[in-house]
Design a protein around this motif. Sequence first.
Motif, PDB file in Angstrom:
ATOM      1  N   PHE A 106      -8.568 -23.615  -3.001  1.00 55.50           N
ATOM      2  CA  PHE A 106      -8.614 -23.101  -4.362  1.00 55.50           C
ATOM      3  C   PHE A 106      -9.849 -23.590  -5.110  1.00 55.50           C
ATOM      4  O   PHE A 106     -10.597 -22.794  -5.684  1.00 55.50           O
ATOM      5  CB  PHE A 106      -7.346 -23.509  -5.128  1.00 55.50           C
ATOM      6  N   TYR A 107     -10.068 -24.892  -5.127  1.00 52.98           N
ATOM      7  CA  TYR A 107     -11.171 -25.432  -5.920  1.00 52.98           C
ATOM      8  C   TYR A 107     -12.539 -25.123  -5.318  1.00 52.98           C
ATOM      9  O   TYR A 107     -13.521 -24.992  -6.051  1.00 52.98           O
ATOM     10  CB  TYR A 107     -10.987 -26.929  -6.166  1.00 52.98           C
ATOM     11  N   THR A 163      -4.167 -20.857 -13.690  1.00 51.02           N
ATOM     12  CA  THR A 163      -3.514 -22.032 -13.111  1.00 51.02           C
ATOM     13  C   THR A 163      -3.933 -22.223 -11.659  1.00 51.02           C
ATOM     14  O   THR A 163      -4.316 -21.275 -10.978  1.00 51.02           O
ATOM     15  CB  THR A 163      -1.973 -21.922 -13.169  1.00 51.02           C
ATOM     16  N   ASP A 164      -3.827 -23.477 -11.214  1.00 49.98           N
ATOM     17  CA  ASP A 164      -4.118 -23.791  -9.817  1.00 49.98           C
ATOM     18  C   ASP A 164      -2.807 -23.717  -9.011  1.00 49.98           C
ATOM     19  O   ASP A 164      -1.748 -23.424  -9.581  1.00 49.98           O
ATOM     20  CB  ASP A 164      -4.845 -25.134  -9.705  1.00 49.98           C
ATOM     21  N   PRO A 165      -2.860 -23.956  -7.706  1.00 52.34           N
ATOM     22  CA  PRO A 165      -1.650 -23.828  -6.890  1.00 52.34           C
ATOM     23  C   PRO A 165      -0.496 -24.760  -7.295  1.00 52.34           C
ATOM     24  O   PRO A 165       0.656 -24.475  -6.976  1.00 52.34           O
ATOM     25  CB  PRO A 165      -2.135 -24.168  -5.472  1.00 52.34           C
ATOM     26  N   ASP A 166      -0.786 -25.848  -8.015  1.00 51.68           N
ATOM     27  CA  ASP A 166       0.265 -26.757  -8.459  1.00 51.68           C
ATOM     28  C   ASP A 166       0.685 -26.515  -9.904  1.00 51.68           C
ATOM     29  O   ASP A 166       1.453 -27.291 -10.474  1.00 51.68           O
ATOM     30  CB  ASP A 166      -0.181 -28.210  -8.283  1.00 51.68           C
ATOM     31  N   GLY A 167       0.179 -25.463 -10.510  1.00 51.37           N
ATOM     32  CA  GLY A 167       0.543 -25.143 -11.885  1.00 51.37           C
ATOM     33  C   GLY A 167      -0.251 -25.865 -12.953  1.00 51.37           C
ATOM     34  O   GLY A 167       0.050 -25.761 -14.138  1.00 51.37           O
ATOM     35  N   HIS A 168      -1.309 -26.596 -12.545  1.00 49.82           N
ATOM     36  CA  HIS A 168      -2.174 -27.234 -13.546  1.00 49.82           C
ATOM     37  C   HIS A 168      -2.848 -26.127 -14.355  1.00 49.82           C
ATOM     38  O   HIS A 168      -3.289 -25.112 -13.807  1.00 49.82           O
ATOM     39  CB  HIS A 168      -3.235 -28.111 -12.885  1.00 49.82           C
ATOM     40  N   SER A 169      -2.933 -26.315 -15.644  1.00 45.43           N
ATOM     41  CA  SER A 169      -3.564 -25.361 -16.545  1.00 45.43           C
ATOM     42  C   SER A 169      -5.069 -25.608 -16.543  1.00 45.43           C
ATOM     43  O   SER A 169      -5.530 -26.692 -16.895  1.00 45.43           O
ATOM     44  CB  SER A 169      -3.009 -25.554 -17.963  1.00 45.43           C
ATOM     45  N   LEU A 170      -5.815 -24.592 -16.133  1.00 45.14           N
ATOM     46  CA  LEU A 170      -7.274 -24.684 -16.087  1.00 45.14           C
ATOM     47  C   LEU A 170      -7.870 -23.691 -17.072  1.00 45.14           C
ATOM     48  O   LEU A 170      -7.243 -22.695 -17.429  1.00 45.14           O
ATOM     49  CB  LEU A 170      -7.789 -24.383 -14.678  1.00 45.14           C
ATOM     50  N   GLU A 171      -9.082 -23.971 -17.467  1.00 41.68           N
ATOM     51  CA  GLU A 171      -9.745 -23.140 -18.454  1.00 41.68           C
ATOM     52  C   GLU A 171     -11.229 -23.062 -18.132  1.00 41.68           C
ATOM     53  O   GLU A 171     -11.823 -24.053 -17.732  1.00 41.68           O
ATOM     54  CB  GLU A 171      -9.519 -23.787 -19.826  1.00 41.68           C
TER      55      GLU A 171
END
Length: 156
Positions: free
Chosen positions: A21-22, A115-123
């Motif tokens: 993902f990253y 969101t990333d695969p773990d549900g972290h909120s990204l912007e």
Amino acid sequence: MIKGIFETHLNVTDLEKSHHFYEQIVGLRHAYGQQERGNSFYWIGGEGNAMLGLWQKDPAEVQRQHFAFQVALEDMKQAVTYLDDKGIKTHNFLDDDIGELYVFGWMPAVSVYFTDPDGHSLEFISMLPDEAKPELGMVPWSEWEKMHGRVKEDTA
């Protein structure tokens, strides 16, 4: 004394999935990793500029967090399409489903969330070259651009 944030770390449940993902979705360059320790590090904004560390943990140790990546304004214009093309659902700050990004008048900056695969909120966020207008609160980006003469208003 402080000139910025050099690194931040996230706990993730699946290091390989997060690595994909990253690196492949967000576009960060892998810097270093220790598989035996369950970590992986990524450069942000070029080598030596800033870093994101990922640590594989038990799901009970992964709590949702939020952070924003600074992007160039020109890149922000394509951010939603870029993420959509990679299968990533996006939303604006208000999550109001109008399909338009908002400007935070007090900064001013425009952003998009995902969101990333773990549900972290990204912007992804980009500062605008205009004077701050905190009295406006949040304004759709198209309206902000009209106010600053960058978009012609419809005359029909």
